[in-house]
Motif scaffolding. Structure first.
Motif, PDB file in Angstrom:
ATOM      1  N   GLU A 189       9.575   2.347  -8.327  1.00 54.58           N
ATOM      2  CA  GLU A 189       9.692   0.996  -7.990  1.00 54.58           C
ATOM      3  C   GLU A 189      10.855   1.339  -6.497  1.00 54.58           C
ATOM      4  N   LYS A 190      11.605   2.378  -6.881  1.00 55.06           N
ATOM      5  CA  LYS A 190      12.579   2.928  -6.028  1.00 55.06           C
ATOM      6  C   LYS A 190      12.078   3.308  -4.601  1.00 55.06           C
ATOM      7  N   THR A 191      10.897   3.247  -4.607  1.00 53.11           N
ATOM      8  CA  THR A 191       9.886   3.636  -3.008  1.00 53.11           C
ATOM      9  C   THR A 191      10.623   2.376  -2.239  1.00 53.11           C
ATOM     10  N   ALA A 192      10.591   3.350  -0.811  1.00 55.25           N
ATOM     11  CA  ALA A 192      10.319   2.510   0.161  1.00 55.25           C
ATOM     12  C   ALA A 192       9.380   1.458   0.317  1.00 55.25           C
ATOM     13  N   LEU A 241      16.767   1.208   4.137  1.00 52.30           N
ATOM     14  CA  LEU A 241      16.010   0.851   3.994  1.00 52.30           C
ATOM     15  C   LEU A 241      15.426   0.259   2.348  1.00 52.30           C
ATOM     16  N   TYR A 242      15.174  -0.573   2.631  1.00 59.21           N
ATOM     17  CA  TYR A 242      14.763  -1.281   0.918  1.00 59.21           C
ATOM     18  C   TYR A 242      13.955  -0.470   0.071  1.00 59.21           C
ATOM     19  N   SER A 243      13.908  -1.127  -1.278  1.00 56.17           N
ATOM     20  CA  SER A 243      13.023  -0.266  -1.752  1.00 56.17           C
ATOM     21  C   SER A 243      12.303  -0.974  -2.418  1.00 56.17           C
ATOM     22  N   HIS A 244      11.317  -1.000  -3.560  1.00 54.69           N
ATOM     23  CA  HIS A 244      10.555  -2.063  -4.056  1.00 54.69           C
ATOM     24  C   HIS A 244      11.387  -2.371  -4.597  1.00 54.69           C
ATOM     25  N   THR A 258       0.743  -0.904  -0.113  1.00 56.58           N
ATOM     26  CA  THR A 258       0.212  -0.176  -0.376  1.00 56.58           C
ATOM     27  C   THR A 258       0.614   1.494  -0.137  1.00 56.58           C
ATOM     28  N   GLY A 259       2.364   1.051  -0.194  1.00 56.54           N
ATOM     29  CA  GLY A 259       2.965   2.347  -0.312  1.00 56.54           C
ATOM     30  C   GLY A 259       3.748   2.759   0.983  1.00 56.54           C
ATOM     31  N   HIS A 260       3.009   1.805   1.942  1.00 51.45           N
ATOM     32  CA  HIS A 260       3.827   1.909   3.592  1.00 51.45           C
ATOM     33  C   HIS A 260       5.154   1.404   3.663  1.00 51.45           C
ATOM     34  N   VAL A 261       5.670   1.586   4.798  1.00 52.29           N
ATOM     35  CA  VAL A 261       6.711   1.117   5.205  1.00 52.29           C
ATOM     36  C   VAL A 261       6.972  -0.045   5.945  1.00 52.29           C
ATOM     37  N   VAL A 262       7.539  -1.432   5.759  1.00 57.02           N
ATOM     38  CA  VAL A 262       7.201  -1.519   6.836  1.00 57.02           C
ATOM     39  C   VAL A 262       8.426  -2.191   8.029  1.00 57.02           C
TER      40      VAL A 262
END
Ligand code: ADP
Length: 562
Positions: A193-196, A213-216, A103-107
């Motif tokens: 795809e570079k979103t965290a 901080l990993y990206s998709h 959903t575009g959040h960061v786990v």
């Protein structure tokens, strides 16, 4: 040489002609969508925190992930917000990985074994807005919540009607949240795809933990790699995998992503990581592939020895996170017929960097020759470049002799630490390579041999002694369950090795016998000057021997004859 190739890669030239292929962003939501499309009937089995077994399929998981995605919308999160998890290796944690990232959040997987001060540090540093936690960690977070004021609410991973009494802010029940979110497919957003996608902190053996901080994109590429044949995981749709790795330790080494991508059955141990529980799961679920740190396998070997158990289904055992001793590799290979694949990596590498899968020419080796290869950390997997350098930063040859600081780069290697300029400055060289903090040699055919973490090396008379080697050779004595070597200051030699040993139950093996076994394997000046016996060796938050704690514990130690 690899270094020269990298120099070119670091300065991409303008393309003369663009390729005409689809520009589909690599997003983790693709993985679950693929799993339900083609492996929907494959099982995910969990030994729940509650103690019972839970089983469902990827299709069932997907339905709940969609519900969770909808539920997250109701929690008032903004894109990119960090959502913390404090949870064991369970199906619910898998759901969180996919729903939060998708959903575009960061786990942000919070390691509950860190010290309370470190936990508050990382929750605040990550700026977690919501935390999902297993019931196990409710008392801990109740104590810490006032020091984490930005966390708006806590969601407890428990069944409907099983909410514990709690003072946690805005406490909600996970199953109720899912129930209320309603059924139906979820329209997964498309984004860069570079979103965290995920955030993981190193366990901070020195200073504060550092965030990776990993990206998709990095996550998807790392996962695709995990589904290739020579990767230490090398998952396929025929694999039944039990990750004996906590999902808060570099996202369970990537298994929760790689299993649905490949269509492998996943067997999740929850918090039940002791030898008897793992052996039961390996047997009952016919697990053919497992992965974990050496400490976990010590427990498994002890249990097998006690019970006369066997490992009839296991085809591969992947050991990494710290160096497995030769005695452990031999025990699994020779006593239980399970080939060991050694691997090396770290949080900053998502985590996998090298593979111990044997090449054709190594597979032909026998006996000690083969074990010599298996004891190395293996060779870099595709995507990972490695170099070793001397103290001046000059590249050293890959001749199997030269030992230097190991640097890496690749599409799933961190380019910087999250909001930590000082740590970033210290870790990367001028060309952007990441300094692993490990000291290694590399053979001409690419076998990496980690001598030590640079801070754990023992400097004796101007020469270095590898604590990993000493531990390994001490464990060759059958009565040594676990061994750790640390440097103790010495008036003449600067430092000398002290060996700390946990003996097998009932054994009264002494220092002399252990040193005798080691003397056949290491040069005389490497032998520990003293051996101390303890009931337990302290472990880090990720289950490795904690040299930092041992150094503290033995800070007042004095050599007997000095
Ligand atoms: P931490 O233990 O600090 O939380 P990591 O799990 O990222 O974080 O640890 C990475 C480190 O673990 C590596 O830099 C290396 O020192 C050690 N390590 C990992 N795998 C191996 C291995 N197979 N052999 C020796 N050391 C290893």
């Amino acid at each position: 040489m690899s270094q020269e190739v990298s120099q070119d890669m670091s300065q991409p030239t303008e393309s003369a002609l663009q390729g005409l292929m689809m520009d589909v962003p690599l997003l983790t939501s693709m993985i679950m969508k693929h799993a339900i499309a083609w492996h929907g009937d494959v099982e995910v089995v969990t030994h729940r925190v509650e103690g019972d077994m839970h089983r469902y399929t990827y299709a069932d998981a997907y339905k709940r992930i969609c519900r969770l995605a909808r539920a997250l919308e109701g929690l008032g999160l903004m894109p990119g917000d960090r959502v913390g998890t404090m949870a064991w290796t369970t199906h619910r944690h898998v759901e969180l990985y996919f729903a939060i990232g998708g959903t575009g959040h960061v786990v942000h997987t919070v390691n509950p074994r860190l010290f309370p001060d470190q936990i508050t540090y990382i929750v605040n540093h990550a700026d977690d807005r919501v935390i999902f936690l297993d019931t196990t960690f409710v008392p801990l977070m109740e104590d810490l919540q006032d020091r984490c004021p930005n966390v708006k609410c806590f969601v407890i991973l428990c069944d409907s009607g099983a909410m514990p009494e709690t003072s946690l802010r805005g406490a909600k029940c996970y199953e109720d949240l899912l129930q209320a979110a309603g059924e139906g497919d979820y329209d997964w957003p498309q984004f860069d795809e570079k979103t965290a996608a995920a955030l993981c902190y190193t366990s901070g053996t020195t200073g504060n933990p550092k965030g990776v901080l990993y990206s998709h994109r990095s996550m998807t590429l790392h996962t695709m790699s995990a589904c290739t044949g020579d990767h230490p995981l090398g998952l396929t749709s025929r694999t039944v995998i039990l990750p004996a790795v906590s999902m808060f330790h570099v996202h369970g080494w990537g298994v929760p992503y790689a299993a649905p991508m490949s269509g492998a059955k996943m067997v999740l141990p929850g918090p039940h990581m002791e030898g008897p529980d793992l052996c039961r799961l390996l047997d009952e679920e016919k697990v053919n592939y497992t992965a974990g740190v050496p400490t976990v396998w010590i427990g498994v070997l002890e249990h097998l020895e006690k019970t006369g158990g066997k490992l009839p289904y296991l085809k591969i055992m992947n050991i990494g996170g710290s160096a497995p001793p030769l005695a452990m590799i031999k025990a699994f290979e020779e006593d239980y017929g399970v080939p060991v694949v050694h691997a090396w990596g770290m949080t900053e590498m998502s985590p996998v960097g090298t593979t111990g899968r044997l090449r054709a020419r190594h597979a032909e080796l026998e006996g000690e020759d083969m074990y010599r290869v298996k004891l190395t950390q293996g060779r870099p997997i595709f995507g990972i470049e490695v170099k070793i350098v001397d103290d001046a930063g000059k590249a050293l040859p890959h001749d199997g002799e030269a030992v230097g600081q190991m640097y890496v780069r690749g599409p799933w290697v961190a380019a910087a630490y999250f909001n930590d300029a000082a740590a970033t400055e210290a870790a990367f060289d001028a060309d952007g390579w990441f300094g692993t903090g490990d000291v290694a040699s590399i053979t001409p055919d690419g076998l990496v041999r980690i001598s030590d973490r640079s801070k754990d090396l023992i400097k004796s008379g101007g020469e270095w002694i590898s604590s990993i080697d000493l531990e390994n050779h001490a464990m060759a004595h059958p009565d040594v369950v676990e061994a750790a070597a640390i440097a103790i200051p010495h008036p003449k030699w600067e430092e000398r090795p002290l060996l700390i040993v946990v003996r097998r139950e009932g054994s009264d093996v002494g220092a002399r016998e252990i040193r005798n076994v080691m003397a056949d394997r290491v040069v005389k000046w490497w032998l520990p000057d003293d051996v101390v016996f303890v009931d337990e060796i302290p472990h880090t938050a990720t289950g490795k021997i904690s040299k930092k704690d041992l150094r503290q514990q033995f800070a007042d130690y004095r050599w007997p004859d000095i």
